[in-house]
Scaffold this motif. Structure first.
Motif, mmCIF file in Angstrom:
data_model
loop_
_atom_site.group_PDB
_atom_site.id
_atom_site.type_symbol
_atom_site.label_atom_id
_atom_site.label_comp_id
_atom_site.label_asym_id
_atom_site.label_seq_id
_atom_site.Cartn_x
_atom_site.Cartn_y
_atom_site.Cartn_z
ATOM 1 N N LYS A 47 0.859 -1.194 0.000
ATOM 2 C CA LYS A 47 0.000 0.000 0.000
ATOM 3 C C LYS A 47 0.890 1.238 0.000
ATOM 4 C CE LYS A 47 -3.843 -2.244 0.625
ATOM 5 N NZ LYS A 47 -4.022 -2.908 -0.628
ATOM 6 N N ARG A 48 0.243 2.374 -0.199
ATOM 7 C CA ARG A 48 0.966 3.627 0.016
ATOM 8 C C ARG A 48 -0.041 4.679 0.471
ATOM 9 N NH1 ARG A 48 3.202 5.774 -5.621
ATOM 10 N NH2 ARG A 48 3.988 3.668 -5.735
ATOM 11 N N PHE A 49 0.486 5.762 1.022
ATOM 12 C CA PHE A 49 -0.439 6.806 1.475
ATOM 13 C C PHE A 49 -0.979 7.577 0.275
ATOM 14 C CE2 PHE A 49 2.156 6.372 5.414
ATOM 15 C CZ PHE A 49 1.119 5.965 6.239
ATOM 16 N N TYR A 50 -2.269 7.789 0.308
ATOM 17 C CA TYR A 50 -2.949 8.593 -0.716
ATOM 18 C C TYR A 50 -2.461 10.041 -0.623
ATOM 19 C CZ TYR A 50 -7.298 10.702 -2.681
ATOM 20 O OH TYR A 50 -8.227 11.409 -3.406
ATOM 21 N N SER A 51 -2.268 10.494 0.618
ATOM 22 C CA SER A 51 -1.806 11.859 0.829
ATOM 23 C C SER A 51 -1.251 12.003 2.239
ATOM 24 C CB SER A 51 -3.000 12.802 0.660
ATOM 25 O OG SER A 51 -2.608 14.130 0.892
ATOM 26 N N VAL A 52 -0.378 13.004 2.399
ATOM 27 C CA VAL A 52 0.074 13.365 3.748
ATOM 28 C C VAL A 52 -0.462 14.763 4.048
ATOM 29 C CG1 VAL A 52 2.093 13.896 5.178
ATOM 30 C CG2 VAL A 52 2.168 11.962 3.595
ATOM 31 N N ILE A 53 -1.011 14.923 5.242
ATOM 32 C CA ILE A 53 -1.414 16.263 5.690
ATOM 33 C C ILE A 53 -0.452 16.590 6.838
ATOM 34 C CG2 ILE A 53 -3.270 17.693 6.637
ATOM 35 C CD1 ILE A 53 -5.299 15.871 5.313
ATOM 36 N N HIS A 54 0.391 17.579 6.610
ATOM 37 C CA HIS A 54 1.504 17.805 7.547
ATOM 38 C C HIS A 54 1.238 19.010 8.452
ATOM 39 C CE1 HIS A 54 5.323 18.261 9.332
ATOM 40 N NE2 HIS A 54 5.840 19.105 8.472
ATOM 41 N N MET A 55 0.916 18.671 9.708
ATOM 42 C CA MET A 55 0.595 19.726 10.675
ATOM 43 C C MET A 55 1.485 19.732 11.892
ATOM 44 S SD MET A 55 -3.447 19.793 10.670
ATOM 45 C CE MET A 55 -3.371 18.063 10.454
ATOM 46 N N ALA A 56 2.294 18.677 12.073
ATOM 47 C CA ALA A 56 3.129 18.616 13.283
ATOM 48 C C ALA A 56 4.075 19.810 13.290
ATOM 49 C CB ALA A 56 3.918 17.315 13.303
ATOM 50 N N GLY A 57 4.126 20.490 14.400
ATOM 51 C CA GLY A 57 5.035 21.625 14.508
ATOM 52 C C GLY A 57 4.731 22.464 15.730
ATOM 53 N N LEU A 58 5.596 23.442 15.947
ATOM 54 C CA LEU A 58 5.400 24.379 17.055
ATOM 55 C C LEU A 58 4.798 25.651 16.479
ATOM 56 C CD1 LEU A 58 8.825 23.838 18.900
ATOM 57 C CD2 LEU A 58 6.618 22.697 19.313
ATOM 58 N N LYS A 59 3.902 26.325 17.245
ATOM 59 C CA LYS A 59 3.103 27.370 16.605
ATOM 60 C C LYS A 59 2.997 28.703 17.341
ATOM 61 C CE LYS A 59 -1.257 26.031 18.717
ATOM 62 N NZ LYS A 59 -2.694 25.968 18.604
ATOM 63 N N SER A 60 3.747 28.878 18.406
ATOM 64 C CA SER A 60 3.587 30.138 19.129
ATOM 65 C C SER A 60 4.564 31.192 18.609
ATOM 66 C CB SER A 60 3.808 29.925 20.626
ATOM 67 O OG SER A 60 4.066 31.172 21.238
ATOM 68 N N VAL A 61 4.002 32.295 18.158
ATOM 69 C CA VAL A 61 4.828 33.387 17.639
ATOM 70 C C VAL A 61 5.754 33.911 18.737
ATOM 71 C CG1 VAL A 61 4.747 35.759 16.805
ATOM 72 C CG2 VAL A 61 3.166 34.063 15.887
ATOM 73 N N THR A 62 5.186 34.167 19.903
ATOM 74 C CA THR A 62 5.968 34.743 20.999
ATOM 75 C C THR A 62 7.088 33.793 21.415
ATOM 76 O OG1 THR A 62 3.901 35.705 21.722
ATOM 77 C CG2 THR A 62 5.730 35.854 23.265
ATOM 78 N N GLU A 63 6.728 32.523 21.638
ATOM 79 C CA GLU A 63 7.733 31.542 22.068
ATOM 80 C C GLU A 63 8.851 31.423 21.032
ATOM 81 O OE1 GLU A 63 7.049 27.206 23.958
ATOM 82 O OE2 GLU A 63 6.748 27.297 21.810
ATOM 83 N N SER A 64 8.474 31.534 19.761
ATOM 84 C CA SER A 64 9.486 31.360 18.701
ATOM 85 C C SER A 64 10.543 32.461 18.744
ATOM 86 C CB SER A 64 8.829 31.321 17.320
ATOM 87 O OG SER A 64 8.432 32.606 16.885
ATOM 88 N N THR A 65 10.159 33.645 19.239
ATOM 89 C CA THR A 65 11.148 34.727 19.295
ATOM 90 C C THR A 65 12.143 34.492 20.441
ATOM 91 O OG1 THR A 65 9.733 36.128 20.657
ATOM 92 C CG2 THR A 65 9.559 36.442 18.289
ATOM 93 N N PHE A 66 11.713 33.736 21.477
ATOM 94 C CA PHE A 66 12.609 33.453 22.607
ATOM 95 C C PHE A 66 13.363 32.139 22.445
ATOM 96 C CE2 PHE A 66 9.202 36.050 24.600
ATOM 97 C CZ PHE A 66 9.980 37.175 24.797
ATOM 98 N N ASN A 67 12.787 31.242 21.632
ATOM 99 C CA ASN A 67 13.345 29.899 21.541
ATOM 100 C C ASN A 67 13.497 29.478 20.077
ATOM 101 O OD1 ASN A 67 14.232 27.480 22.376
ATOM 102 N ND2 ASN A 67 12.354 26.855 23.436
ATOM 103 N N PRO A 68 14.270 30.264 19.298
ATOM 104 C CA PRO A 68 14.296 30.029 17.845
ATOM 105 C C PRO A 68 14.817 28.658 17.444
ATOM 106 C CG PRO A 68 15.975 31.634 18.492
ATOM 107 C CD PRO A 68 15.136 31.388 19.694
ATOM 108 N N LEU A 69 15.801 28.124 18.201
ATOM 109 C CA LEU A 69 16.403 26.858 17.760
ATOM 110 C C LEU A 69 15.387 25.721 17.752
ATOM 111 C CD1 LEU A 69 19.974 26.960 19.336
ATOM 112 C CD2 LEU A 69 19.214 27.638 17.047
ATOM 113 N N SER A 70 14.519 25.694 18.776
ATOM 114 C CA SER A 70 13.494 24.637 18.793
ATOM 115 C C SER A 70 12.577 24.764 17.584
ATOM 116 C CB SER A 70 12.596 24.752 20.023
ATOM 117 O OG SER A 70 13.340 24.652 21.150
ATOM 118 N N TYR A 71 12.244 25.999 17.233
ATOM 119 C CA TYR A 71 11.323 26.204 16.106
ATOM 120 C C TYR A 71 11.953 25.769 14.788
ATOM 121 C CZ TYR A 71 7.408 27.861 18.705
ATOM 122 O OH TYR A 71 6.312 27.878 19.540
#
Ligand code: NAD
Ligand code: UD1
Length: 351
Positions: free
Chosen positions: A86-110
């Protein structure tokens, strides 16, 4: 045999609503999630909603706990699917970090989670010849545009780290598309502001006591967990001085993914950048007043300094999405407020 769709970040806020739709439409849903910002409760409740609807589904939800930065974990999953021929018909890619504020303090994780994680996923997809992907991008990549309605051809100028990671992923997807012409089907959906919850009140946005986003905060104040809402700025150049956003109901947003997936699969290889928003903008004060009115509650507020990384207005020009997929938003701001509150009331004990 049911079509298989892989959803990364599928137990999160947006992911769980998309998975519900996929499940109802008869897809076999494979979810990868590290559970860093979600709980198993969303999954249990997804199943409960289906039971309540008394439908006899013969498709399945598979939950696979793991991190998209772990390539051998991703490979194992794809090998398992390939072994079944079998194979995947499609991938819906949503995994990730999403806080704008946090991203400015913790860029490497983002950069690590959003960009490295996506590179891993794309590498494994490529290896297993799975080349259809819908990517959760964001209107934040337009940055401080002065346009009333943002169209997809505007310059990409994010003004925060989170937005830079999203813009970079779009760039990587574009490079990949042109490196392997005729093979990839890619749709970058640039979300505006998802809000609300499924009307069942069983799935929604995870609570925390110090959320960054407007809707979770409105609920906390209305529910007596916070004294007042801090409104970031009353000196924006708008009709009441507060910032404008395009709020789109989570179920309208989720349905956009189904349309995108079906469109990609039934059309030639292409890469699409599409805004996913209603085309209507509301100020923070307008949202607050609507929330108070429909939920019959009081929300005290104070004005504070503008928040770092915020912009005056973000409203979608959604004409491309409407034309291509025949999508249009069906659910009002009032219902976003009602459904968001309904989710809060039913789940506040988990706080
Ligand atoms: P969410 O945090 O609820 O969902 C993200 C999911 O990804 C979570 O379940 C989390 O546990 C999982 N995750 C995080 N890092 C992971 C990793 N390394 N490996 C595997 N799983 C991981 O967020 P959401 O609001 O549902 O957003 C989903 C996507 O949409 C995100 O990529 C986000 O950037 C994007 N987006 C969200 C908004 C919004 O306002 N909510 C707007 C624009 C774009
Ligand atoms: C942001 C990002 C978006 C990201 C999303 C999810 C931008 C422009 N957009 O959306 O890409 O995916 O977060 O994290 O960066 N507000 C208050 N008080 C609050 C909370 C919010 O006044 O306590 C205001 C904000 O200033 C903003 C509006 O409400 O004007 C909406 O804020 P929010 O829900 O955080 O979403 P965005 O910042 O638009």
């Amino acid at each position: 045999m049911n079509k298989k769709v892989l959803v990364t970040g599928g137990t999160g806020y947006i992911g769980s609503h998309i998975c519900l739709k996929l499940f109802e439409l008869g897809f076999d849903v494979y979810i990868i999630d590290s559970f860093i910002n979600s709980s198993h409760l969303n999954i249990a409740n997804l199943k409960l909603i289906n039971t309540q609807k008394k439908k006899n589904f013969n498709n399945k939800i598979h939950i696979i706990q793991g991190d998209i930065r772990d390539k051998s974990f991703l490979e194992k999953l794809f090998i398992g699917i390939a072994k079944k021929n079998k194979r995947f018909y499609s991938v819906i890619h949503m995994a990730g970090l999403k806080s704008v504020t946090e991203s400015t303090f913790n860029p490497l994780s983002y950069w690590d989670v959003n960009v490295n994680g996506t590179i891993n996923l794309l590498d494994v997809m490529s290896k297993f010849d799975c080349k259809t992907i819908i990517f959760s991008s964001s209107a934040t990549i337009y940055g401080k545009s002065k346009k009333k309605f943002l169209s997809e051809d505007l310059p990409i100028k994010p003004c925060n780290t989170y937005g830079e990671t999203k813009a970079t992923i779009e760039k990587i997807l574009s490079n990949l598309f042109f490196s392997d012409l005729g093979k990839w089907r890619i749709c970058n959906l640039r979300y505006f502001n998802p809000a609300g919850a499924d009307p069942s009140g069983l799935i929604g946005e995870k609570f925390c006591l110090n959320p960054n986003n407007l809707f979770p905060y409105l609920n906390l104040v209305a529910g007596g967990k916070k004294k007042f809402l801090k409104i970031y700025g009353n000196d924006w150049p708008t009709r009441d001085g507060t910032a404008i956003r395009d709020y789109v109901h989570i179920n309208d947003l989720a349905f956009g993914h189904i349309l995108a997936m079906n469109y990609l699969s039934s059309n030639k290889s292409q890469i699409l950048n599409l805004n996913l928003g209603t085309g209507n903008g509301n100020t923070v004060l307008e949202v607050l007043k609507t929330f108070q009115k429909v939920n019959n509650c009081e929300i005290k507020y104070v004005f504070k300094e503008r928040r770092i990384g915020d912009v005056t207005s973000l409203v979608a020009d959604n004409s491309n999405l409407k034309k291509l997929f025949n999508w249009s938003p069906c659910i009002s701001l009032s219902d976003m407020c009602r459904h968001s509150w309904n989710w809060f009331i039913k789940n506040k004990s988990t706080l």
